[in-house]
Design a protein around this motif. Structure first.
Motif, short mmCIF file in Angstrom:
data_model
loop_
_atom_site.label_atom_id
_atom_site.label_comp_id
_atom_site.label_asym_id
_atom_site.label_seq_id
_atom_site.Cartn_x
_atom_site.Cartn_y
_atom_site.Cartn_z
N ILE A 84 2.50 0.79 -3.84
CA ILE A 84 2.17 1.75 -4.90
C ILE A 84 0.96 1.21 -5.65
O ILE A 84 1.00 0.06 -6.13
CB ILE A 84 3.31 1.86 -5.96
CG1 ILE A 84 4.70 1.88 -5.32
CG2 ILE A 84 3.08 3.03 -6.92
CD1 ILE A 84 5.11 3.18 -4.75
N ALA A 85 -0.10 2.01 -5.73
CA ALA A 85 -1.29 1.59 -6.50
C ALA A 85 -1.39 2.47 -7.73
O ALA A 85 -1.22 3.69 -7.65
CB ALA A 85 -2.55 1.75 -5.64
N VAL A 86 -1.68 1.87 -8.86
CA VAL A 86 -1.73 2.64 -10.11
C VAL A 86 -2.89 2.19 -10.98
O VAL A 86 -3.18 0.99 -11.06
CB VAL A 86 -0.38 2.55 -10.87
CG1 VAL A 86 -0.08 1.11 -11.31
CG2 VAL A 86 -0.37 3.47 -12.08
N THR A 87 -3.54 3.13 -11.64
CA THR A 87 -4.60 2.80 -12.60
C THR A 87 -3.96 2.09 -13.80
O THR A 87 -3.07 2.66 -14.44
CB THR A 87 -5.28 4.07 -13.12
OG1 THR A 87 -5.72 4.83 -12.00
CG2 THR A 87 -6.46 3.74 -14.02
N CYS A 88 -4.43 0.87 -14.09
CA CYS A 88 -3.87 0.15 -15.24
C CYS A 88 -4.90 0.02 -16.37
O CYS A 88 -4.61 -0.53 -17.42
CB CYS A 88 -3.32 -1.20 -14.82
SG CYS A 88 -4.49 -2.24 -13.99
N GLY A 89 -6.13 0.51 -16.17
CA GLY A 89 -7.15 0.49 -17.21
C GLY A 89 -8.50 0.69 -16.58
O GLY A 89 -8.61 0.65 -15.36
N SER A 107 8.41 1.05 -7.84
CA SER A 107 8.33 -0.25 -7.16
C SER A 107 9.67 -1.00 -7.29
O SER A 107 10.18 -1.55 -6.31
CB SER A 107 7.18 -1.05 -7.77
OG SER A 107 7.26 -2.39 -7.39
N PHE A 108 10.22 -0.97 -8.47
CA PHE A 108 11.49 -1.69 -8.73
C PHE A 108 12.63 -1.08 -7.92
O PHE A 108 13.44 -1.78 -7.31
CB PHE A 108 11.80 -1.63 -10.23
CG PHE A 108 12.99 -2.45 -10.63
CD1 PHE A 108 12.91 -3.83 -10.63
CD2 PHE A 108 14.18 -1.84 -11.00
CE1 PHE A 108 14.02 -4.60 -10.98
CE2 PHE A 108 15.28 -2.60 -11.36
CZ PHE A 108 15.20 -3.99 -11.35
N ALA A 109 12.66 0.25 -7.90
CA ALA A 109 13.76 0.93 -7.21
C ALA A 109 13.65 0.81 -5.69
O ALA A 109 14.66 0.76 -5.00
CB ALA A 109 13.78 2.40 -7.63
N SER A 110 12.41 0.79 -5.18
CA SER A 110 12.22 0.83 -3.72
C SER A 110 11.92 -0.53 -3.11
O SER A 110 11.99 -0.69 -1.90
CB SER A 110 11.04 1.77 -3.39
OG SER A 110 9.86 1.24 -3.96
N GLY A 111 11.50 -1.47 -3.95
CA GLY A 111 11.10 -2.78 -3.43
C GLY A 111 9.67 -2.79 -2.91
O GLY A 111 9.20 -3.79 -2.38
N LEU A 112 8.95 -1.67 -3.06
CA LEU A 112 7.56 -1.61 -2.57
C LEU A 112 6.65 -2.44 -3.48
O LEU A 112 6.82 -2.44 -4.70
CB LEU A 112 7.06 -0.16 -2.59
CG LEU A 112 7.58 0.75 -1.48
CD1 LEU A 112 7.26 2.21 -1.79
CD2 LEU A 112 6.97 0.35 -0.13
N PRO A 113 5.64 -3.12 -2.89
CA PRO A 113 4.71 -3.89 -3.72
C PRO A 113 3.92 -2.98 -4.67
O PRO A 113 3.68 -1.81 -4.36
CB PRO A 113 3.76 -4.52 -2.70
CG PRO A 113 4.37 -4.35 -1.37
CD PRO A 113 5.36 -3.23 -1.46
N ARG A 328 -1.33 -8.52 -5.53
CA ARG A 328 -0.06 -7.88 -5.93
C ARG A 328 0.07 -8.00 -7.45
O ARG A 328 -0.27 -9.03 -8.02
CB ARG A 328 1.15 -8.57 -5.29
CG ARG A 328 1.14 -8.63 -3.77
CD ARG A 328 1.37 -7.26 -3.13
NE ARG A 328 1.41 -7.35 -1.68
CZ ARG A 328 0.35 -7.26 -0.87
NH1 ARG A 328 -0.85 -7.04 -1.38
NH2 ARG A 328 0.49 -7.35 0.43
N SER A 329 0.59 -6.96 -8.08
CA SER A 329 0.85 -7.03 -9.52
C SER A 329 2.33 -7.30 -9.73
O SER A 329 3.16 -6.88 -8.92
CB SER A 329 0.47 -5.72 -10.20
OG SER A 329 -0.89 -5.43 -9.95
N GLY A 330 2.65 -7.97 -10.85
CA GLY A 330 4.05 -8.25 -11.17
C GLY A 330 4.63 -7.12 -12.01
O GLY A 330 3.93 -6.18 -12.39
N TYR A 331 5.92 -7.24 -12.31
CA TYR A 331 6.55 -6.24 -13.17
C TYR A 331 6.08 -6.34 -14.62
O TYR A 331 6.45 -5.53 -15.46
CB TYR A 331 8.07 -6.34 -13.08
CG TYR A 331 8.62 -5.87 -11.75
CD1 TYR A 331 8.10 -4.72 -11.15
CD2 TYR A 331 9.62 -6.56 -11.09
CE1 TYR A 331 8.57 -4.29 -9.92
CE2 TYR A 331 10.10 -6.14 -9.86
CZ TYR A 331 9.57 -5.00 -9.28
OH TYR A 331 10.04 -4.57 -8.07
N ASP A 332 5.24 -7.34 -14.88
CA ASP A 332 4.65 -7.45 -16.23
C ASP A 332 3.32 -6.71 -16.30
O ASP A 332 2.61 -6.81 -17.30
CB ASP A 332 4.48 -8.92 -16.63
CG ASP A 332 3.60 -9.69 -15.66
OD1 ASP A 332 3.31 -9.15 -14.56
OD2 ASP A 332 3.22 -10.82 -15.99
#
Ligand code: KG4
Ligand code: ZN
Length: 341
Positions: A84-89, A107-113, A328-332
């Motif tokens: 999953i890629a997302v704009t973060c800024g 990402s959390f629910a599916s385990g996808l990076p 890879r980005s973390g959950y933070d």
């Protein structure tokens, strides 16, 4: 899903940095399987510009439907995706947070990076979608509602910003001038259209130079010059020609963007030049830069208008190149409104 091979990399891109709620599925970086954009333009039109609070609320209302639709059109399920890629800024913080939170939840629910993407990196990467032959290095002019950057693209995701605006972004100037001459929001496409009927040499508006960096831009002086011109017409009780003001203003912006871009191309010695961002949808700007590139033997690239303005396919493409580099980005992962390129 049987039309894709196991080694294919499928990225779900999510974009919510401003007033477009967008999701897209991109295959192997350059093949767009779906590109769904819910634009809030009509909603913000009554206020003459984007109202951040309203944008955030609309994103949260629409985001799940937009993602579902993107997955449906691409005929994929979460199990088919690679990341999953997302704009973060950069962007509006409340708007960005909707996309970032959504991406984290999936990402959390599916385990996808999870891969956080810079919005400008997305705009630049939009060029890869329709130009399979385009590879770095090249110079890219990024002109949007929030940014005017000249960037040396040294490799995928490797950027050197060589020029930026000192005040207003090019798109911001388009939007403000459009409002002043009574065209309304969003101004860029309206000025583009009406300028075709106007004389670009009718009024001599300034072409600002920035003393200490030949690549930097400044558009606030030009905007003030237009406002002064309109005021002096009003004070003299004279009417002004909307099309002439629009065309003369647009020509002033285009001259500066073209001159700086060609200067940068010469300086870096690259044989490729690309455009990106909402203002790159401007027909006269595209024509000007294409012509100047042709004269110099430089290959010219520009996305179709739908990939110039905000979309999530560009985020999927930029995210792909980050993903295959191992980013890879973390959950933070957080929304950073002023994120640097
Ligand atoms: O890239 P974008 O969709 O959003 C940002 O990241 O800012 O750019 C939006 C900007 C607006 O200022 C809009 O007026 C401008 O791009 N724009 C145009 C045209 N289409 C959109 N400016 C000039 N001519 C156009 N045809
Ligand atoms: Zn943008």
């Amino acid at each position: 899903m049987d039309q894709h091979r196991k080694e294919d990399v499928l990225i779900l891109g999510i974009e919510t940095s401003c007033d477009e709620t967008a999701a897209s599925v991109v295959k192997n970086g350059r093949e767009v399987l779906s590109n769904v954009i819910y634009t809030q333009i009509a909603l913000h039109m009554q206020y003459g510009g984007v109202v951040p609070e309203i944008a955030s609320r609309k994103h949260i209302e629409k985001i799940n439907q937009v993602i579902e639709e993107a997955m449906r059109q691409a005929k994929v399920t979460l199990a088919d995706l690679s990341a999953i890629a997302v704009t973060c800024g950069p962007g509006l913080v409340g708007a960005l947070l909707v996309g970032v939170s959504e991406a984290k939840a999936i990402s959390f629910a599916s385990g996808l990076p999870l891969v956080g993407v810079h919005h400008i990196s997305g705009h630049i990467s939009a060029n890869y979608i329709e130009h399979r032959e385009l590879e770095p290095p090249f110079v890219c002019l990024v002109a949007s509602g929030g940014h005017s950057h000249l960037v040396a693209v040294k490799d995928y995701g490797v950027y050197e910003t060589i020029g930026r605006t000192r005040d207003d972004a090019a798109g911001e100037a388009f939007d403000k001038v459009a409002r002043a001459i009574g065209l309304g929001y969003p101004g860029g496409p309206k000025i583009d259209r009406i300028s075709r009927e106007g004389n670009p040499h009718a009024i001599a508006f300034p072409r600002a130079k920035v003393a200490d960096n030949a690549y930097d831009f400044s558009f606030s002086g030009l905007k003030s010059a237009v406002l002064n011109y309109l005021n002096s017409c009003r004070m003299k009780g004279e009417s002004f020609c909307q099309a002439d003001v629009a065309a003369s203003f647009q020509k002033a912006v285009i001259d500066v963007l073209t001159e700086h871009s060609m200067h940068a191309v010469a300086e870096f010695g690259y044989d490729k030049f690309a455009m990106a961002g909402g203002v790159a949808a401007n027909s006269a700007l595209r024509a000007s830069l294409e012509k100047e590139c042709l004269v110099r033997g430089i290959r010219f690239f520009c996305p179709s208008p739908v990939y110039c303005t905000d979309n999530a396919a560009m985020i999927g493409t930029a995210g792909y190149y980050e993903y295959i580099r191992g980013v890879r980005s973390g959950y933070d992962l957080n929304a950073v409104p002023g994120l640097k390129l």
